[in-house]
Design a protein around this motif. Structure first.
Motif, PDB file in Angstrom:
ATOM      1  N   LEU A 266      -7.211   0.105   0.337  1.00 48.08           N
ATOM      2  CA  LEU A 266      -6.886   0.265   1.746  1.00 48.08           C
ATOM      3  C   LEU A 266      -5.537   0.952   1.936  1.00 48.08           C
ATOM      4  O   LEU A 266      -4.606   0.740   1.161  1.00 48.08           O
ATOM      5  CB  LEU A 266      -6.837  -1.098   2.449  1.00 48.08           C
ATOM      6  CG  LEU A 266      -8.137  -1.886   2.587  1.00 48.08           C
ATOM      7  CD1 LEU A 266      -7.888  -3.136   3.420  1.00 48.08           C
ATOM      8  CD2 LEU A 266      -9.241  -1.036   3.210  1.00 48.08           C
TER       9      LEU A 266
ATOM     10  N   ALA B  47      -1.922   1.628   3.947  1.00 49.82           N
ATOM     11  CA  ALA B  47      -0.904   0.657   4.351  1.00 49.82           C
ATOM     12  C   ALA B  47      -1.196   0.075   5.729  1.00 49.82           C
ATOM     13  O   ALA B  47      -1.047  -1.133   5.941  1.00 49.82           O
ATOM     14  CB  ALA B  47       0.476   1.307   4.331  1.00 49.82           C
TER      15      ALA B  47
ATOM     16  N   GLY C 179       0.794  -1.233   0.000  1.00 46.75           N
ATOM     17  CA  GLY C 179       0.000   0.000   0.000  1.00 46.75           C
ATOM     18  C   GLY C 179       0.817   1.270   0.000  1.00 46.75           C
ATOM     19  O   GLY C 179       0.350   2.299   0.501  1.00 46.75           O
TER      20      GLY C 179
ATOM     21  N   ARG D 219      -4.030  -0.294   7.200  1.00 49.50           N
ATOM     22  CA  ARG D 219      -5.196  -1.180   7.108  1.00 49.50           C
ATOM     23  C   ARG D 219      -4.825  -2.504   6.455  1.00 49.50           C
ATOM     24  O   ARG D 219      -5.374  -3.555   6.792  1.00 49.50           O
ATOM     25  CB  ARG D 219      -6.318  -0.505   6.306  1.00 49.50           C
ATOM     26  CG  ARG D 219      -6.852   0.767   6.940  1.00 49.50           C
ATOM     27  CD  ARG D 219      -7.577   0.472   8.219  1.00 49.50           C
ATOM     28  NE  ARG D 219      -8.221   1.647   8.777  1.00 49.50           N
ATOM     29  CZ  ARG D 219      -8.860   1.666   9.932  1.00 49.50           C
ATOM     30  NH1 ARG D 219      -8.918   0.570  10.671  1.00 49.50           N
ATOM     31  NH2 ARG D 219      -9.408   2.769  10.389  1.00 49.50           N
ATOM     32  N   ARG D 220      -3.890  -2.459   5.534  1.00 47.75           N
ATOM     33  CA  ARG D 220      -3.436  -3.707   4.906  1.00 47.75           C
ATOM     34  C   ARG D 220      -2.664  -4.559   5.907  1.00 47.75           C
ATOM     35  O   ARG D 220      -2.776  -5.781   5.919  1.00 47.75           O
ATOM     36  CB  ARG D 220      -2.572  -3.406   3.680  1.00 47.75           C
ATOM     37  CG  ARG D 220      -3.350  -2.722   2.576  1.00 47.75           C
ATOM     38  CD  ARG D 220      -2.572  -2.671   1.293  1.00 47.75           C
ATOM     39  NE  ARG D 220      -3.208  -1.766   0.347  1.00 47.75           N
ATOM     40  CZ  ARG D 220      -2.966  -1.729  -0.943  1.00 47.75           C
ATOM     41  NH1 ARG D 220      -2.079  -2.561  -1.463  1.00 47.75           N
ATOM     42  NH2 ARG D 220      -3.581  -0.870  -1.730  1.00 47.75           N
TER      43      ARG D 220
ATOM     44  N   ILE E  53      -1.072  -8.266   5.970  1.00 43.99           N
ATOM     45  CA  ILE E  53       0.155  -8.111   5.194  1.00 43.99           C
ATOM     46  C   ILE E  53       1.310  -7.820   6.150  1.00 43.99           C
ATOM     47  O   ILE E  53       1.308  -6.821   6.868  1.00 43.99           O
ATOM     48  CB  ILE E  53       0.047  -6.952   4.177  1.00 43.99           C
ATOM     49  CG1 ILE E  53      -1.030  -7.246   3.123  1.00 43.99           C
ATOM     50  CG2 ILE E  53       1.391  -6.692   3.516  1.00 43.99           C
ATOM     51  CD1 ILE E  53      -0.625  -8.230   2.061  1.00 43.99           C
TER      52      ILE E  53
ATOM     53  N   ALA F 105      -5.094  -6.220   7.931  1.00 45.80           N
ATOM     54  CA  ALA F 105      -5.781  -7.267   7.170  1.00 45.80           C
ATOM     55  C   ALA F 105      -4.931  -8.523   7.023  1.00 45.80           C
ATOM     56  O   ALA F 105      -5.451  -9.598   6.717  1.00 45.80           O
ATOM     57  CB  ALA F 105      -6.182  -6.744   5.787  1.00 45.80           C
TER      58      ALA F 105
ATOM     59  N   LEU G 273      -6.787 -10.131  -0.838  1.00 45.39           N
ATOM     60  CA  LEU G 273      -6.100 -10.904   0.187  1.00 45.39           C
ATOM     61  C   LEU G 273      -7.128 -11.781   0.877  1.00 45.39           C
ATOM     62  O   LEU G 273      -8.073 -11.284   1.483  1.00 45.39           O
ATOM     63  CB  LEU G 273      -5.433  -9.968   1.205  1.00 45.39           C
ATOM     64  CG  LEU G 273      -4.621 -10.646   2.305  1.00 45.39           C
ATOM     65  CD1 LEU G 273      -3.326 -11.224   1.733  1.00 45.39           C
ATOM     66  CD2 LEU G 273      -4.307  -9.665   3.430  1.00 45.39           C
TER      67      LEU G 273
ATOM     68  N   ILE H 255      -8.486  -5.460  -1.094  1.00 45.47           N
ATOM     69  CA  ILE H 255      -7.733  -4.495  -0.285  1.00 45.47           C
ATOM     70  C   ILE H 255      -7.125  -3.395  -1.154  1.00 45.47           C
ATOM     71  O   ILE H 255      -6.288  -2.617  -0.685  1.00 45.47           O
ATOM     72  CB  ILE H 255      -6.626  -5.200   0.529  1.00 45.47           C
ATOM     73  CG1 ILE H 255      -5.582  -5.830  -0.413  1.00 45.47           C
ATOM     74  CG2 ILE H 255      -7.209  -6.247   1.468  1.00 45.47           C
ATOM     75  CD1 ILE H 255      -4.321  -6.277   0.314  1.00 45.47           C
ATOM     76  N   THR H 256      -7.551  -3.304  -2.393  1.00 45.07           N
ATOM     77  CA  THR H 256      -6.944  -2.399  -3.369  1.00 45.07           C
ATOM     78  C   THR H 256      -6.881  -0.961  -2.879  1.00 45.07           C
ATOM     79  O   THR H 256      -5.879  -0.268  -3.082  1.00 45.07           O
ATOM     80  CB  THR H 256      -7.724  -2.438  -4.694  1.00 45.07           C
ATOM     81  OG1 THR H 256      -7.925  -3.796  -5.095  1.00 45.07           O
ATOM     82  CG2 THR H 256      -6.979  -1.707  -5.788  1.00 45.07           C
TER      83      THR H 256
END
Length: 239
Positions: A72, A74, A53, A76-77, A82, A80, A64, A69-70
């Protein structure tokens, strides 16, 4: 069949108005490891940073575990699932090793004690500040920090770069335990293809921001022509 941990479809991204990645589409199954290869400047770090992100999104999708998550941020990723280990490591140099690990911890199977079991050097230096660690120890801490978010997908951007051979071997052994013993899904960028291919299930080669090769790591490791053509690996030379 289980859902892929990661799917990208026609992903275009870069920096500002400039696009570096061109219609990147691939998927990664749960528990599998992908070696992301290519010469310098081909878009490898941009792709990993895009998954984390940190670049400018232009078009396409990133999913994911089935979740889009396109768009979102960083953080938030990371929430999620990452886990990201950048080239710069990005540890908190003014915090102790243990504070680095606990500062971003999320609930899950990875704990401080499990990280210490994976990297005994970190336990020995748990009260040392980040700026008191060697380069290899900082890299171990960066990997440990990423594990502490209990990720679904681990992104490693050239984790062996600039390290002494003995530390390279130690870190490779730890990464092998993480991806094979723990079944962690991972994407690993590494300049030395022969180091990372034995650790991975699949390989992708980028050139000018596009995928020019995708296949089983074992097949690529045995294909001297492709290694030479796309990666500059000389035949018979063990890098």
């Amino acid at each position: 069949m289980s859902e892929p941990v990661l799917v990208t479809e026609k992903l275009v991204a870069g920096y500002g108005e400039a696009s570096v990645l061109s219609a990147i589409s691939f998927s990664l199954s749960q528990g599998k490891t992908l070696a992301l290869l290519g010469r310098n400047g081909t878009g490898k770090t941009t792709l990993v940073d895009t998954l984390a992100g940190l670049t400018t999104y232009h078009s396409g999708t990133i999913r994911l575990m089935g979740r889009d998550i396109t768009k979102l941020r960083a953080d938030r990723r990371a929430a999620a699932g990452i886990g990201w280990v950048p080239q710069e490591r990005n540890i908190f140099k003014s915090l102790t090793v243990e504070e680095n690990l606990t500062a971003i911890a999320r609930p899950g199977t990875w704990s401080v004690e499990r990280v210490y079991a994976m990297f005994p050097r970190l336990k020995e230096r748990r009260r040392n500040l980040g700026n008191q660690l060697s380069g290899g120890e900082q890299q171990m801490l960066a990997v440990g920090r990423a594990l502490m978010v209990n990720p679904k997908l681990l992104l490693l951007d050239e984790p062996l770069e600039g390290l002494a051979p003995i530390i390279v071997d130690e870190l490779l052994a730890a990464i092998r335990r993480i991806v094979e013993g723990e079944g962690m899904s991972a994407i690993i960028i590494e300049q030395k293809a022969r180091k990372v291919l034995p650790l991975s299930d699949e390989a992708v080669i980028l050139d000018r921001g596009a995928i020019v090769y995708r296949g089983a790591s074992a097949d690529l490791l045995a294909d001297e022509t492709v290694l030479s053509q796309h990666l500059g690996v000389e035949k018979g030379i063990r890098h």
